[in-house]
Design an enzyme around this catalytic site. Sequence first.
Site, PDB file in Angstrom:
ATOM      1  N   ASP A  46       0.262  44.392   4.818  1.00  0.00           N
ATOM      2  CA  ASP A  46      -0.720  45.264   3.857  1.00  0.00           C
ATOM      3  C   ASP A  46      -0.871  46.778   4.439  1.00  0.00           C
ATOM      4  OD1 ASP A  46      -3.424  45.352   2.331  1.00  0.00           O
ATOM      5  OD2 ASP A  46      -4.131  46.162   3.900  1.00  0.00           O
ATOM      6  N   THR A  66     -12.891  40.354  -7.376  1.00  0.00           N
ATOM      7  CA  THR A  66     -13.930  40.844  -5.950  1.00  0.00           C
ATOM      8  C   THR A  66     -13.618  42.657  -7.429  1.00  0.00           C
ATOM      9  OG1 THR A  66     -13.201  39.733  -4.899  1.00  0.00           O
ATOM     10  CG2 THR A  66     -14.765  41.985  -4.557  1.00  0.00           C
ATOM     11  N   LYS A  96      -0.041  50.352   2.481  1.00  0.00           N
ATOM     12  CA  LYS A  96      -0.230  51.951   2.471  1.00  0.00           C
ATOM     13  C   LYS A  96       0.202  52.676   3.630  1.00  0.00           C
ATOM     14  CE  LYS A  96      -4.580  48.454   2.636  1.00  0.00           C
ATOM     15  NZ  LYS A  96      -5.576  47.995   3.337  1.00  0.00           N
ATOM     16  N   VAL A 139      -4.739  52.759  -0.159  1.00  0.00           N
ATOM     17  CA  VAL A 139      -5.098  53.327   1.100  1.00  0.00           C
ATOM     18  C   VAL A 139      -7.050  52.701   0.965  1.00  0.00           C
ATOM     19  CG1 VAL A 139      -4.479  53.972   3.088  1.00  0.00           C
ATOM     20  CG2 VAL A 139      -3.272  54.283   0.134  1.00  0.00           C
TER      21      VAL A 139
END
Lengths: 433, 433
Positions: B201, B13, B205, B132
């Site tokens: 996830d 993507t 970050k 991030v």
Amino acid sequence: MESIGIGIAGFGTVGSGVYKNLEKNGSLLRERTGASFSVRKVAVKNPGKKREVELPAGVVTPDWRDLVADPEIRVVVELMGGVEEPLQLFREAILAGKIVVTGNKALLAEHGHEIFQLANSKNVPLFYEAAVAGGIPIIQAVRHAFVGNRIESMQGILNGTSNYILTRMQDTGMDFAPALAEAQELGYAEADPALDINGWDAAHKAIILASLAYGKWIPSSQVYVQGIEGVTAYDIRFADMLGYKIKLIASIRAHEDGRIAVRVCPTLIPHEHVLASVSGVFNAIWLRGDVVGESLFYGRGAGQDPTSSSVIADLAQAAAVLGRGGNDRGFAAHDLYGDCLPMAESLSPYYLRLAVEDRPGVLAQIAGILANHDIGIASVMQSQGLIDGKLPLILMLHQARHGKMQEALAEISSLRCVLAEPRLFHVEPTKKV
Amino acid sequence: MESIGIGIAGFGTVGSGVYKNLEKNGSLLRERTGASFSVRKVAVKNPGKKREVELPAGVVTPDWRDLVADPEIRVVVELMGGVEEPLQLFREAILAGKIVVTGNKALLAEHGHEIFQLANSKNVPLFYEAAVAGGIPIIQAVRHAFVGNRIESMQGILNGTSNYILTRMQDTGMDFAPALAEAQELGYAEADPALDINGWDAAHKAIILASLAYGKWIPSSQVYVQGIEGVTAYDIRFADMLGYKIKLIASIRAHEDGRIAVRVCPTLIPHEHVLASVSGVFNAIWLRGDVVGESLFYGRGAGQDPTSSSVIADLAQAAAVLGRGGNDRGFAAHDLYGDCLPMAESLSPYYLRLAVEDRPGVLAQIAGILANHDIGIASVMQSQGLIDGKLPLILMLHQARHGKMQEALAEISSLRCVLAEPRLFHVEPTKKV
């Protein structure tokens, strides 16, 4: 470890804040960037004056030309205020090859074209993060973070004083005059609040943002500017009932044909839009890029420390440029979008408040005029009860050209059943102009 | 006009988005920065696969080592996903002197220390804005715009999937499982949503943000991570009645003694706080600097185009570095704040939901345990009516150390009158830890 000589012209709130915060966080800056700064000269109007922040002997001078003449000063920080004197400083400093950092929005908005032409010809970088929205790094964002984007539009709350006043009117129901008086008491508005209230402070910032997004300096005469003096407690209340807050919005938008529309005016923003939640003295900028989509930046738009933070970030950038020998291509001016869109051609939905006679046939007359100008009505609200013997009539209008809207408004104003000056405000966010 | 050879490793993507948007806005980038990019090689796992974006013949290769070996490729864009393979790519690309741009948060969070040590020793810049919060330029902001600030704290909504789920639970009253199913149907959650839901996830970050703010790579084992699986529709409703929304917040904070506290957990945010208005898949980061004060960045945290925007901004930075000969001091790692704060010592107010027997004396027992641990009660709410035969009892607790809180919680859980596993969530914003 290189120490960079800097000169500060102007030692008011922001100038002394820069000095104070450079002292406070100097070692942090040195660790992060490898550069340190030594303030060699500070130019002030009145050297004898007692100051909050004390300066070492020999640093103070009454003449900014001493900063330009000092070969050890590599960066001049211009925080004097005004326009003519700073313009002269820019000319002389650039010719002397010095990097200039400024927070002077009026100077850049009025003379940006000349200043950047000169600076480009001499290959001297200029930095001005503090000129737009205090501590919000919107200039770096547009120049660097969104460099791969066509900026479709920006809508900003760029003046904390007027946003404070509108917020207080919204929260308490008070009218404009007492809200302004309160802002002045709290030090959020100056004794002469004209530039804040009449929209011109925000307009200067909008011109700078447009120059970054579209590579063009728009003459201030082409910017449509409407202040908040005409916003009443009634408008705030009616807008609220319709699902909107009224904000002073600086709007910058690329027209499909490449022309840019810039305007500053009281604007209805839907409650659920993030910009509607920006309260008090805070500033925010909503940006749409063709790749990144929607983005919002929010923070303090003025004040000693937030503005100093941006000046110091610019000093760090200047240090980086000097560290690599002074030449910097950076983000070049470009010219993709062509001319400015005349306000008459710009499209927007509108809020129209009328004070009319309370008798049958009035709405039909008004609706007829709007129809003749091809302006569609989205909704009509009639207040319960008269105000000063007049019936408030609020019309939410579909997107229309500003020129057509003004023509219709002139006809409506001249109707005998219309008893007071109509109030017309824009509504955002709109579709493309 | 210099054209910079780049190689893209991974063409999913984001990789195909970068390619597509470089094509689309290449001339804009050239005008703004003076640099143009030519994609010389794209490494993909399965070269035969049919793709949305077509690549010229000769560009596709099955082996990323071909990118590293190509002397014309100056910048490698790593968008492969995974950790081991990208780590190998980073090692080899850095040794070959190539600038690397990545969006790989897991890689940096787990191996940032090694990667940056190697990159610094070879004087090779690395860029990772896309790692991030997708299109939000928070990394540039911390590195450049706030370089003159000590970062006091950051609170971020850094995972769009979990924010979408919590927003839907808030807006509709639905429970966690159907909200997750809906997110999966809409493509906002992956088939295996574990990392989004369990907080990791966001934790990756947060580790990257902490490294920028405090110059330290915090081992992931020291980060306190709690996912949103335990948030029920009841909690959302009770929090709402108390004036809060529940958000998955990544919190990074400097302790007064210099240690850093990093945690990711469901957190109650007051309705009036800007973070509470961040809905759906959007991300936002709230930052407090000692000079700039409060600042918020808001935008799309994922998706092909927003993430591409950040990768392209990094490419522009890489081009600027190459344009001046490849050496860049940039924002150096620093080490001001010392060690990580153990979670047990971190302070926070808490929301505690218990399911208890509906009889006199229960509250006294629970309040007694809290008092024994010096934990003050700010307010108590008892639901009207039982849920599954149990009485919901919600306590808002004053600031307490996490360790003390856990001790008290263990005692409370073991009471006979406590009928189900207690739910404990943090409340922000807090005072300094």
